[in-house]
Design an enzyme around this catalytic site. Structure first.
Site, PDB file in Angstrom:
ATOM      1  N   HIS A   1      65.455 119.963  13.267  1.00  0.00           N
ATOM      2  CA  HIS A   1      64.345 120.887  13.493  1.00  0.00           C
ATOM      3  C   HIS A   1      64.543 122.181  12.710  1.00  0.00           C
ATOM      4  O   HIS A   1      63.655 122.640  11.985  1.00  0.00           O
ATOM      5  CB  HIS A   1      64.246 121.174  14.996  1.00  0.00           C
TER       6      HIS A   1
ATOM      7  N   GLU B   1      55.966 105.183   8.227  1.00  0.00           N
ATOM      8  CA  GLU B   1      57.298 105.720   8.513  1.00  0.00           C
ATOM      9  C   GLU B   1      58.101 104.819   9.450  1.00  0.00           C
ATOM     10  O   GLU B   1      59.128 105.217   9.970  1.00  0.00           O
ATOM     11  CB  GLU B   1      57.190 107.146   9.055  1.00  0.00           C
TER      12      GLU B   1
ATOM     13  N   GLY C   1      56.369 108.645   5.319  1.00  0.00           N
ATOM     14  CA  GLY C   1      57.181 109.608   6.080  1.00  0.00           C
ATOM     15  C   GLY C   1      58.632 109.157   5.964  1.00  0.00           C
ATOM     16  O   GLY C   1      59.153 108.447   6.823  1.00  0.00           O
TER      17      GLY C   1
ATOM     18  N   ASN D   1      61.334 110.660   6.280  1.00  0.00           N
ATOM     19  CA  ASN D   1      62.331 111.146   7.253  1.00  0.00           C
ATOM     20  C   ASN D   1      62.487 110.100   8.355  1.00  0.00           C
ATOM     21  O   ASN D   1      63.580 109.609   8.623  1.00  0.00           O
ATOM     22  CB  ASN D   1      61.884 112.463   7.898  1.00  0.00           C
ATOM     23  N   ASP D   2      61.361 109.773   8.992  1.00  0.00           N
ATOM     24  CA  ASP D   2      61.432 108.781  10.066  1.00  0.00           C
ATOM     25  C   ASP D   2      61.769 107.403   9.522  1.00  0.00           C
ATOM     26  O   ASP D   2      62.460 106.620  10.173  1.00  0.00           O
ATOM     27  CB  ASP D   2      60.110 108.742  10.843  1.00  0.00           C
TER      28      ASP D   2
ATOM     29  N   CYS E   1      55.541 112.448   2.091  1.00  0.00           N
ATOM     30  CA  CYS E   1      55.652 113.800   2.637  1.00  0.00           C
ATOM     31  C   CYS E   1      56.962 114.022   3.372  1.00  0.00           C
ATOM     32  O   CYS E   1      57.161 115.059   3.988  1.00  0.00           O
ATOM     33  CB  CYS E   1      54.461 114.126   3.529  1.00  0.00           C
TER      34      CYS E   1
END
Ligand code: PEP
Ligand code: MG
Length: 890
Positions: free
Chosen positions: A458, A748, A769, A771-772, A834
């Protein structure tokens, strides 16, 4: 047997095709300079093939090589007119190892090979300088003994001091007799203590130096560096020998470094410096020993050789290489020799300056200029950096989570950060990890430090978004909340103590450190124009606040690729309304609370649409698990209960009900939208109303792109899209306006990849996505990755953090698969990325190859992405061939 020895002298050089491999960097470089008719001392290089031959021959230098060396010396004697062991003008050699890369652990240089008890006097007579000749002899014996006999250099120092004491001379011997006495003691030491005699025959000296140089390729230090650099032992070592230049001889001698360009201005103009090399400064006659070559008046006047010739030489070299060069050179009694050259070392700002200037001068084209700049180096220009000094006290290290350096006073909570900033004190927010309610504290702080978390935690994601320096996962530090102290090994810091963080290196430093502020010059903008002309992929930004959106536009973003709507609810009254919505016990209660959120969302979207007028804006529906918005501390719980007019126990009960074991894989993304469709409805209404309002204001019709997160089933997307379409129809009917809009999804999750063809049937666009996707493909929690990924990298299990640079073989392969499937179903589908990797140059190269339409990244990475996208496009056009085609290390 391949050729063992390659000769060079001005205007002539024997150069094999694989020069760097056969002759090593120094040998290949001298051969290049010689072939360009630049003044180099005449000499020869013993090739790496001779090293291999010597290894297979056993201990002694092979006869064939000895015989080739004798021939090489004869040639050199003819070229120089000097004789090895000669009675007049003795030939002396500088002998150096030449590896294919910089390599610690291999032998250095031995100068003045060829001096012996007799030639030292011949040299003294030739130059009428006893001290110079004997000083050279002394240095030769010391370096020969160290390399060939393994003698300890400090022993010679002791002998030197003892002899000074005995004979009573000052800094060094002053008469031939004293010098001879010193040399005799050196030799007696070698003879007696080491048990080896200094060879008096120059050829024997040369054989011994070559043999010992060869052997150094196998020293343990060199072996470990070879391993690190992936150079096999069999690559071998070359050895270069050339006629000595007497650069310390007199006031007309010295050593210098010259550049073909003035680095700060980029202009084609000689710069650099020259050290007058006479042994004693008093011989220089009071003039300063350092000469500035850029100074065309006094510098040129003091320079003891032809400065115009030097200018011509570096210019010729630059023209050959196609880039700014620097050369090391020597002057011996007024005569100039180039010893070595390389591409001029430069800072990021200088690199841009030079590239732009060279395009203006017509020396290189725009594509070449683009390829010459390392996109990651732009970070230095966009963020403050630390002024490095030796006395930095590093308290600990973490992950470099958001670039830039920041200095401030420690604040342990967002509230304290706010209070301290209100008092005018700059703050570094130090937390074990951050939560959504810390965001306002992050906004007011200079930078953020967390003890836990990786590069997509985060803290990291938010800090990058708002352009704040951030270090995460500094696990050697501990926060003691009760005493408000930060514990580092051997040190305790309190609230208000100053620290500095470097988000580029991950260092946490005690105290305030001077920072260098960025300045974006006109050259930077010019380079960006070059990049924009060259790239194929679009570059959007991940932004949700007006500040982020404005700065991203200023950095050249071509729209928003990801607006994380949840970030819009974290501050002030919004979080209260949000909590009211989450804590409502039924749909009616939720709708009531949502009605309060609607105007807030609408005005936020209007602002974003206005800032991005004419550009696409992708808005993602609420993604995170709801409990993230809930109050955590008792005080917050009490306050929430009071605002909602419910009992504090009710709030606690609801919080407990929302608790999940693994919220990242829990009730989030489109799952929330399906459980609570009213959230989607309100968000969609806010988007469509804002699109109409902003379009009316700016005159540019807004085409909103609504993005559904965390989809794995086509029917999830069907469900949500149906609600969006219904609200769109309603708003259009109410307002009597048509809005063109798109509905797409994040890709994602692995299942979405596998089903990309069917999902594409209902999606106007996909945004990967990553990241995920990385989290779920690896089964590694992105919030906990920092705890062990650094060990993985240290142990060489993975090369790079897959949350920063796409894992091409695994996650990347899946992205490519989804691209192929999606385009099969819907050829016109828009595809972007993204995740954090969207701003990473190495990942961008992969996304170019995969054929994505755009990358989206945090505002401060937009220029980096523009340049990286341009480089990838140029390389793809050139058929995958790497850049720097014309330019090799000179
Ligand atoms: C992603 O998962 O890559 C993404 C961009 O979404 P978020 O980081 O908000 O989960
Ligand atoms: Mg995600």
């Amino acid at each position: 047997m391949p050729k063992r020895i390659f000769h060079f002298r001005r205007g002539e050089a024997e150069r094999p095709a694989d020069a760097a491999e056969a002759l090593g960097l120094k040998g290949a470089n001298l051969a290049l300079l010689a072939s360009l008719d630049l003044p180099v001392p005449p000499g020869f290089t013993i090739a790496t093939s001779a090293w291999r031959e010597a290894q297979s021959a056993g201990a002694d230098l092979p006869q064939a090589l000895r015989s080739d060396l004798r021939g090489a010396i004869e040639d050199l004697e003819n070229v120089t007119g000097r004789r090895f062991d000669g009675d007049r003008q003795p030939l002396l050699l500088a002998v150096r190892t030449s590896a294919r890369s910089q390599m610690p652990g291999i032998a250095g240089s031995v100068l003045d090979v060829g001096l012996n008890d007799r030639t030292v006097d011949v040299l003294a007579a030739e130059l009428s300088d006893v001290s110079f000749a004997y000083r050279s002899y002394r240095r030769f014996i010391e370096s020969f003994a160290a390399l060939v006999f393994g003698a300890d250099p400090s022993e010679f120092e002791e002998i030197f001091d003892a002899e000074r004491e005995r004979a009573g001379w000052g800094e060094e011997p002053s008469s031939t007799e004293d010098w001879r006495a010193l040399i005799a003691r050196y030799q007696a030491y070698l003879d007696g203590e080491i048990g080896l005699v200094l060879p008096q025959t120059p050829l024997e000296q040369l054989y011994s130096v070559v043999e010992a140089s060869f052997a150094s390729w196998r020293s343990p230090l060199a072996a470990s560096h070879r391993l690190l650099q992936g150079i096999p032992e069999n690559a071998g070592l070359a050895v270069t020998a050339h006629a000595m230049i007497f650069n310390e001889r007199n006031v007309k001698s010295g050593t210098g470094r010259a550049l073909s360009r003035h680095l700060q201005s980029g202009e084609s103009r000689l710069s650099g410096e020259f050290w007058l090399g006479s042994h004693r400064n008093q011989e220089i006659g009071g003039r300063p020993p350092l000469i500035d070559l850029a100074d065309r008046t006094s510098g040129a006047a003091a320079f003891p050789a032809d400065i115009d010739a030097l200018t011509q030489h570096v210019r010729r070299l630059e023209a050959h290489v196609g880039d700014a060069v620097e050369v090391e050179f020597m002057v011996g009694d007024g005569q100039l020799f180039l010893m070595q050259s390389r591409l001029a070392r430069r800072t990021s700002a200088e690199a841009i300056r030079i590239a732009v200037e060279m395009v203006k001068e017509g020396l290189i084209d725009e594509a070449e200029a683009i390829l010459r700049i390392d996109p990651a180096s732009l970070d230095e220009l966009l963020h403050p950096t630390i002024e490095r000094s030796s006395d930095l006290v590093v308290l600990g290290r973490g992950m470099p989570a958001s670039p830039g350096a920041a200095t401030g006073e420690i604040a342990f909570t967002a509230e304290r950060a706010q209070e301290m900033v209100n008092e005018g004190r700059p703050v570094i927010l130090v937390r074990t990890e951050t939560y959504p309610e810390d965001i306002h504290g992050m906004h007011v702080s200079e930078g953020v430090l967390t003890i836990r978390g990786g590069t997509t935690s985060h803290a990291a994601v938010v800090a990058r978004g708002i352009g704040k320096p951030c270090v995460t996962g500094a696990s050697s530090l501990r926060i003691h909340a009760d005493t408000r102290t930060l514990h580092a090994p051997g040190r305790v810091l309190r609230e208000g103590d100053r620290i500095t963080i470097d988000g580029a290196s991950g260092e946490v430093i005690e105290g305030a450190v001077a920072l260098l502020r960025p300045s974006l010059t006109g050259d930077f903008a010019t380079l960006m124009e070059f990049a924009d002309r060259a790239r194929r992929m679009r570059v959007r930004t991940n932004a949700e606040t007006p500040i982020e959106a404005r700065s991203a536009r200023a950095f050249g973003a071509e729209g928003i690729g990801l607006c994380r709507t949840e970030h819009m609810f974290f501050e002030g009254d919004r979080i209260r309304a949000m909590r009211e919505m989450i804590l409502a016990s039924d749909e009616a209660g939720r709708r009531e609370a949502l009605a309060k959120l609607l105007p807030i969302q609408r005005s936020d979207f209007i602002e974003l649409f206005e800032i991005m007028a004419g550009l696409p804006v992708t808005i993602r529906l609420l993604d995170p698990p709801l409990h993230e918005f809930l109050p955590k501390s008792s005080a917050e719980i009490d306050e929430t209960a009071a605002t909602l007019h419910v009992d504090e126990a009710v709030v606690r009960q609801r919080i407990a009900a929302l608790d999940e074991f693994n919220p990242m894989l829990g009730h989030r993304g489109c799952r929330l939208a399906i459980s609570y469709p009213e959230i989607v409805e309100v968000q969609a209404r806010a988007i469509f109303e804002a699109a109409i309002d902003a379009g009316e204001k700016t005159g540019d019709a807004v085409v909103p792109e609504i993005m559904v997160p965390l989809v794995s089933l086509r029917r999830e997307l069907d469900f949500v899209k149906e609600r969006i379409d219904r609200i769109a129809a309603q708003v259009m009917a109410e307002r009597g306006r048509t809005v063109t809009y798109q509905v797409g999804t994040m890709i994602e999750l692995p299942r979405a990849i596998v089903r990309a063809d069917t999902i594409a049937e209902v999606a106007d666009f996909f945004s990967f996505g990553t990241n995920d996707l990385t989290q779920t493909v690896y089964g590694i929690s992105r919030d906990d990755a920092g705890n062990f990924l650094s060990t993985y990298m240290r142990e060489g299990i993975i090369e790079r953090d897959p949350f920063q640079t796409i894992d091409v073989e695994g996650v990347g392969e899946l992205v490519a698969m989804a691209v192929e499937k999606a385009r099969r179903t819907r050829p016109e589908i828009t595809l972007g990325v993204c995740g954090e990797q969207g701003g990473d140059p190495a990942s961008i190269a992969f996304f170019e190859q995969t054929g994505l339409d755009y990358v989206s990244c945090s505002p401060f990475r937009v220029p980096i992405a523009r340049l990286a996208a341009a480089q990838s496009a140029i390389r793809a056009q050139r058929g995958g061939q790497r850049g720097r085609a014309r330019r090799q290390e000179p």
